[in-house]
Write a protein that holds these residues in place. Sequence first.
Motif, short mmCIF file in Angstrom:
data_model
loop_
_atom_site.label_atom_id
_atom_site.label_comp_id
_atom_site.label_asym_id
_atom_site.label_seq_id
_atom_site.Cartn_x
_atom_site.Cartn_y
_atom_site.Cartn_z
N ALA A 131 1.36 -1.29 0.13
CA ALA A 131 0.22 0.24 0.15
C ALA A 131 1.08 1.18 -0.13
O ALA A 131 1.96 1.59 0.56
N TYR A 132 0.53 1.97 -0.35
CA TYR A 132 0.88 3.61 -0.29
C TYR A 132 0.86 4.34 -0.08
O TYR A 132 -0.66 4.67 0.62
N ILE A 160 4.32 0.41 1.97
CA ILE A 160 4.00 -0.62 2.86
C ILE A 160 3.26 -1.42 3.00
O ILE A 160 2.77 -1.48 2.21
N ASP A 161 3.63 -2.96 3.28
CA ASP A 161 3.26 -4.35 3.26
C ASP A 161 2.25 -4.44 3.52
O ASP A 161 2.21 -3.66 5.03
N LYS A 162 1.13 -4.52 2.61
CA LYS A 162 -0.44 -4.48 3.73
C LYS A 162 -0.45 -5.67 4.40
O LYS A 162 -1.44 -4.92 5.86
N PHE A 163 0.05 -6.77 4.66
CA PHE A 163 0.27 -8.17 5.66
C PHE A 163 1.39 -8.31 6.54
O PHE A 163 2.49 -7.69 6.18
N GLY A 222 0.46 5.07 9.14
CA GLY A 222 -0.07 4.12 8.39
C GLY A 222 -1.56 3.67 8.83
O GLY A 222 -2.29 3.35 8.52
N ALA A 223 -1.25 3.98 10.33
CA ALA A 223 -2.09 3.75 11.70
C ALA A 223 -3.22 4.74 11.93
O ALA A 223 -4.26 4.08 12.55
N ILE A 224 -2.58 5.49 11.75
CA ILE A 224 -3.54 6.69 12.61
C ILE A 224 -4.34 7.71 11.61
O ILE A 224 -4.05 7.92 10.88
N TYR A 225 -5.59 7.77 11.63
CA TYR A 225 -6.27 8.33 10.78
C TYR A 225 -6.21 10.02 10.67
O TYR A 225 -6.40 10.53 12.06
N PRO A 226 -5.92 10.29 9.54
CA PRO A 226 -6.07 11.96 9.25
C PRO A 226 -6.55 12.64 10.36
O PRO A 226 -8.06 11.92 10.24
N GLU A 227 -6.66 13.89 10.89
CA GLU A 227 -7.42 15.34 11.36
C GLU A 227 -7.89 15.47 10.19
O GLU A 227 -9.31 15.14 10.16
N ASP A 228 -7.27 15.39 8.95
CA ASP A 228 -8.15 16.22 7.98
C ASP A 228 -7.61 15.72 6.60
O ASP A 228 -6.78 16.16 6.52
N ASN A 293 -9.89 -5.23 9.67
CA ASN A 293 -8.99 -4.93 10.51
C ASN A 293 -8.07 -4.06 8.75
O ASN A 293 -6.77 -4.92 9.19
N VAL A 294 -8.30 -3.04 8.76
CA VAL A 294 -7.36 -2.25 8.21
C VAL A 294 -7.78 -1.26 8.26
O VAL A 294 -8.70 -0.51 8.83
N SER A 295 -6.75 -0.19 8.04
CA SER A 295 -6.46 1.49 8.27
C SER A 295 -6.60 2.13 7.28
O SER A 295 -7.34 1.54 5.91
N TRP A 296 -7.02 3.48 7.51
CA TRP A 296 -7.21 4.36 6.72
C TRP A 296 -6.88 4.29 5.44
O TRP A 296 -7.42 4.78 4.35
N MET A 297 -5.92 4.03 5.55
CA MET A 297 -4.57 3.81 3.79
C MET A 297 -4.03 2.52 3.11
O MET A 297 -3.36 2.37 2.38
N GLY A 298 -4.75 1.34 3.78
CA GLY A 298 -4.98 0.05 3.33
C GLY A 298 -4.45 -0.94 4.09
O GLY A 298 -3.73 -1.41 2.99
N ILE A 299 -3.18 -1.02 5.06
CA ILE A 299 -2.86 -1.28 5.69
C ILE A 299 -3.62 -2.21 6.57
O ILE A 299 -4.25 -1.98 7.75
N TYR A 300 -3.15 -3.87 6.76
CA TYR A 300 -3.93 -4.67 7.48
C TYR A 300 -3.59 -5.15 8.47
O TYR A 300 -2.63 -4.99 9.14
#
Length: 376
Positions: A131-132, A160-163, A222-228, A293-300
């Motif tokens: 995932a980019y 980032i490797d997704k898994f 990759g894990a923390i959802y952006p505020e904006d 079990n996925v983040s906002w940008m596509g890593i699991y």
Amino acid sequence: MKKILFILAFFILTCLLGFIFLVKRENLDKQYAQMLLLDKYTQALGQLNTIWENGEVEADGQCKQLEDVDLLYYQCNPRYISCLIKNNILQKKIGLNLNPEYKYIQDNISRRYEFKSDEFNFTLIDSCHEAYLPQRFYPFLVNNREHTYEWDNHSKDLFIDKFQVRVGEYKDYLETSNNKLPTHLENLKDQDIVFNLSKDEMKKYCAFQGKEVLSAMVFDAGAIYPEDISDNHSRLFRAPYYPWSRKNSSSELFKIQKNKNYEIDKNLKVSLCPKVYSRDCSEEKYIHYNRENVSWMGIYEVMGGYMEYTPNIIFPGENIKLSSIYFPWTSSKHRTGMRGYWDGEGFGFNNIAWKGDENLAAQDEFKIAFRCMRRR
């Protein structure tokens, strides 16, 4: 006499022209046949790539009998393609006979899998496993989220490797150097997570692919959802607790952590365990490659499951993700940015430390996974 010579010359010329015509015709026929064959293989390769990337083809039930994986497991999976070949499903779909045995090939930017037919070799590129990371400003949390540091990747391309690394992938890697799986992984299935390698073994695996072990700083990004999320230049770093939402209170997990007496029933486990496989989920089947079990940008696999080693050169004492099967949902360890320390010398209680007074059940060893990242 001249007439005879003329007739003889005419006859020879006619034969010669006829021979040339036949040769040319034969060559044209061969070229046409080659063009038809090439067109057939081009179409077949297009169909094969679609099946490869989607992990799906009609009547593939014989190759989708695993009960502990999500459908994402079959995408860009050479073992799935091998199964389709062995069961004659792929031949019926694309009209080619392929050898089910494949060869794993690695270069600095991609991993490829080569399948052979009678005339051609087909190379499938794994385009599914990374995932980019968007270019923007990111927070980096330390000391149990008490402090936030800022960084950006505006001049960097990070993937980032997704898994987390799987046993099947690790087997392919070891076979390139005729090595075998470590003893503690021998009885695991291909879809199982690789755990408890040494730091050096993790580093070597990632380096073989032109990568490095995913760092704590990039894991946070990759894990923390952006505020904006719409503004890549935003420097608002509230850093929500959970990877899938900007609003903490919208998550059932937040309600559990606010109210330690929150009732945890079967229905709650069915809905929350796929997102955060915690100690509360011991009776629920763990599903590998779970798309929930996925983040906002596509890593699991960013919450729950096994602990994950994330090297941290800035704060070396915080190098493992704590959210895992070892803590109940009531624990604040099931939040982004919550890390502990692993000394790399073993996997027992004496090798791992974290802040907090959570009492864990007796544990022979903790299971620590990892994944890779690359820079471009």
